[in-house]
Design a protein around this motif. Sequence first.
Motif, PDB file in Angstrom:
ATOM      1  N   GLU A  96      16.307  10.632 -11.207  1.00  0.00           N
ATOM      2  CA  GLU A  96      16.678  10.074  -9.912  1.00  0.00           C
ATOM      3  C   GLU A  96      15.445   9.836  -9.038  1.00  0.00           C
ATOM      4  O   GLU A  96      15.366   8.847  -8.302  1.00  0.00           O
ATOM      5  N   TYR A  97      14.471  10.715  -9.128  1.00  0.00           N
ATOM      6  CA  TYR A  97      13.229  10.589  -8.363  1.00  0.00           C
ATOM      7  C   TYR A  97      12.522   9.271  -8.693  1.00  0.00           C
ATOM      8  O   TYR A  97      12.108   8.530  -7.797  1.00  0.00           O
ATOM      9  N   PHE A  98      12.386   8.965  -9.964  1.00  0.00           N
ATOM     10  CA  PHE A  98      11.681   7.745 -10.368  1.00  0.00           C
ATOM     11  C   PHE A  98      12.489   6.494 -10.041  1.00  0.00           C
ATOM     12  O   PHE A  98      11.935   5.455  -9.695  1.00  0.00           O
ATOM     13  N   LEU A  99      13.803   6.604 -10.113  1.00  0.00           N
ATOM     14  CA  LEU A  99      14.651   5.480  -9.739  1.00  0.00           C
ATOM     15  C   LEU A  99      14.547   5.209  -8.242  1.00  0.00           C
ATOM     16  O   LEU A  99      14.472   4.055  -7.802  1.00  0.00           O
ATOM     17  N   LEU A 100      14.505   6.282  -7.455  1.00  0.00           N
ATOM     18  CA  LEU A 100      14.361   6.148  -6.009  1.00  0.00           C
ATOM     19  C   LEU A 100      13.008   5.544  -5.647  1.00  0.00           C
ATOM     20  O   LEU A 100      12.913   4.666  -4.787  1.00  0.00           O
ATOM     21  N   LYS A 101      11.951   5.993  -6.301  1.00  0.00           N
ATOM     22  CA  LYS A 101      10.619   5.451  -6.039  1.00  0.00           C
ATOM     23  C   LYS A 101      10.592   3.953  -6.323  1.00  0.00           C
ATOM     24  O   LYS A 101       9.986   3.176  -5.576  1.00  0.00           O
ATOM     25  N   LYS A 102      11.250   3.540  -7.375  1.00  0.00           N
ATOM     26  CA  LYS A 102      11.322   2.116  -7.707  1.00  0.00           C
ATOM     27  C   LYS A 102      12.038   1.340  -6.603  1.00  0.00           C
ATOM     28  O   LYS A 102      11.612   0.242  -6.221  1.00  0.00           O
ATOM     29  N   ASN A 103      13.113   1.897  -6.059  1.00  0.00           N
ATOM     30  CA  ASN A 103      13.823   1.255  -4.949  1.00  0.00           C
ATOM     31  C   ASN A 103      12.909   1.083  -3.742  1.00  0.00           C
ATOM     32  O   ASN A 103      12.909   0.027  -3.086  1.00  0.00           O
ATOM     33  N   LEU A 104      12.135   2.117  -3.414  1.00  0.00           N
ATOM     34  CA  LEU A 104      11.234   2.061  -2.265  1.00  0.00           C
ATOM     35  C   LEU A 104      10.154   0.999  -2.470  1.00  0.00           C
ATOM     36  O   LEU A 104       9.817   0.254  -1.547  1.00  0.00           O
ATOM     37  N   LEU A 105       9.619   0.932  -3.672  1.00  0.00           N
ATOM     38  CA  LEU A 105       8.608  -0.082  -3.975  1.00  0.00           C
ATOM     39  C   LEU A 105       9.176  -1.489  -3.819  1.00  0.00           C
ATOM     40  O   LEU A 105       8.527  -2.385  -3.257  1.00  0.00           O
ATOM     41  N   GLU A 106      10.381  -1.690  -4.301  1.00  0.00           N
ATOM     42  CA  GLU A 106      11.003  -3.011  -4.229  1.00  0.00           C
ATOM     43  C   GLU A 106      11.215  -3.450  -2.793  1.00  0.00           C
ATOM     44  O   GLU A 106      10.937  -4.602  -2.432  1.00  0.00           O
ATOM     45  N   GLU A 107      11.700  -2.561  -1.938  1.00  0.00           N
ATOM     46  CA  GLU A 107      11.963  -2.985  -0.555  1.00  0.00           C
ATOM     47  C   GLU A 107      10.673  -3.174   0.235  1.00  0.00           C
ATOM     48  O   GLU A 107      10.659  -3.894   1.238  1.00  0.00           O
ATOM     49  N   GLN A 108       9.568  -2.558  -0.204  1.00  0.00           N
ATOM     50  CA  GLN A 108       8.276  -2.725   0.465  1.00  0.00           C
ATOM     51  C   GLN A 108       7.442  -3.839  -0.142  1.00  0.00           C
ATOM     52  O   GLN A 108       6.330  -4.110   0.321  1.00  0.00           O
ATOM     53  N   GLY A 109       7.957  -4.488  -1.173  1.00  0.00           N
ATOM     54  CA  GLY A 109       7.197  -5.558  -1.805  1.00  0.00           C
ATOM     55  C   GLY A 109       5.983  -5.064  -2.549  1.00  0.00           C
ATOM     56  O   GLY A 109       4.986  -5.774  -2.686  1.00  0.00           O
ATOM     57  N   TYR A 110       6.038  -3.824  -3.034  1.00  0.00           N
ATOM     58  CA  TYR A 110       4.977  -3.235  -3.859  1.00  0.00           C
ATOM     59  C   TYR A 110       3.634  -3.125  -3.142  1.00  0.00           C
ATOM     60  O   TYR A 110       2.586  -3.339  -3.732  1.00  0.00           O
ATOM     61  N   ILE A 111       3.684  -2.793  -1.859  1.00  0.00           N
ATOM     62  CA  ILE A 111       2.456  -2.449  -1.128  1.00  0.00           C
ATOM     63  C   ILE A 111       2.674  -1.123  -0.416  1.00  0.00           C
ATOM     64  O   ILE A 111       3.806  -0.746  -0.089  1.00  0.00           O
ATOM     65  N   CYS A 112       1.577  -0.402  -0.184  1.00  0.00           N
ATOM     66  CA  CYS A 112       1.634   0.881   0.515  1.00  0.00           C
ATOM     67  C   CYS A 112       2.212   0.688   1.918  1.00  0.00           C
ATOM     68  O   CYS A 112       1.875  -0.273   2.617  1.00  0.00           O
ATOM     69  N   CYS A 113       3.051   1.622   2.329  1.00  0.00           N
ATOM     70  CA  CYS A 113       3.699   1.518   3.639  1.00  0.00           C
ATOM     71  C   CYS A 113       2.708   1.617   4.792  1.00  0.00           C
ATOM     72  O   CYS A 113       3.033   1.236   5.925  1.00  0.00           O
ATOM     73  N   TYR A 114       1.501   2.111   4.544  1.00  0.00           N
ATOM     74  CA  TYR A 114       0.500   2.262   5.597  1.00  0.00           C
ATOM     75  C   TYR A 114      -0.642   1.248   5.475  1.00  0.00           C
ATOM     76  O   TYR A 114      -0.863   0.450   6.381  1.00  0.00           O
ATOM     77  N   CYS A 115      -1.363   1.260   4.373  1.00  0.00           N
ATOM     78  CA  CYS A 115      -2.569   0.416   4.275  1.00  0.00           C
ATOM     79  C   CYS A 115      -2.318  -0.937   3.616  1.00  0.00           C
ATOM     80  O   CYS A 115      -3.167  -1.821   3.669  1.00  0.00           O
ATOM     81  N   GLU A 116      -1.172  -1.109   2.964  1.00  0.00           N
ATOM     82  CA  GLU A 116      -0.787  -2.351   2.287  1.00  0.00           C
ATOM     83  C   GLU A 116      -1.573  -2.601   1.001  1.00  0.00           C
ATOM     84  O   GLU A 116      -1.638  -3.726   0.510  1.00  0.00           O
ATOM     85  N   LYS A 117      -2.144  -1.543   0.446  1.00  0.00           N
ATOM     86  CA  LYS A 117      -2.767  -1.641  -0.865  1.00  0.00           C
ATOM     87  C   LYS A 117      -1.685  -1.851  -1.912  1.00  0.00           C
ATOM     88  O   LYS A 117      -0.576  -1.342  -1.788  1.00  0.00           O
ATOM     89  N   ARG A 118      -1.986  -2.597  -2.975  1.00  0.00           N
ATOM     90  CA  ARG A 118      -1.022  -2.841  -4.046  1.00  0.00           C
ATOM     91  C   ARG A 118      -0.703  -1.547  -4.784  1.00  0.00           C
ATOM     92  O   ARG A 118      -1.612  -0.794  -5.143  1.00  0.00           O
TER      93      ARG A 118
END
Length: 231
Positions: A38-60
Amino acid sequence: MRQIRKNPEPDHFFYWKMDYKSRNGREAVYDDLKGTQEYFLLKKNLLEEQGYICCYCEKRIGQEGNLSDCDIEHFMPRHPDSRTLSVQECAICKDAQLAYTNLFASCKGESADGTDHCNHKKDNWFSFKDCISPTDPEIVGLFGFKQSGEIFVLNPAGVEMLKHLNLNSYILEQQRKIAFFTMLEIEFEDEDLLRDEEYIEAVIGDYDNMQNGKYPEFCTMITYCLRKYYL
């Protein structure tokens, strides 16, 4: 920093928490989640909604399905600093450790202390007064950028976040600078296009939106500099 528009909590995460409570007689905490499927599935969801950039610095982050280059970030820390927060504030943070609205995907920063940034640099620091969530519309006008890659504060509310996230680390500045001038080489190979406002606006539109589900790396810096210095 760009505003992150959170999706509704994924059904699978909601039901995982319900199932955990049913089986264990208590609410799940983050340590119960970490390392599970579930942890890895959740992380994938977060990446998808952020467009695969860091929520702070926007690094890929999260490229090619690699989930090891990023962490699940708690905007309000799950282990808040009781020396700087009240008992009530600490309780709010702890209660939010599995609240989907409090969860983001962050890069892992850098290994050296002087260059570390984002989630790892922030650690357990939090201030209800000085921290602005990546979901807050106010985050958009918090910082400005120089073409050198340096960030500067536009809103006094950003002073503490800039410091505690170390967004002006040497490495980040250089990465932003390279990203910007690489964009210029690609999009403005014909330098006459830098005087074509309609074309510049079109490029801004491209970098301001997801392409194939991904935002361009350091997209906010790129679009800010195009607007500020070329229009």
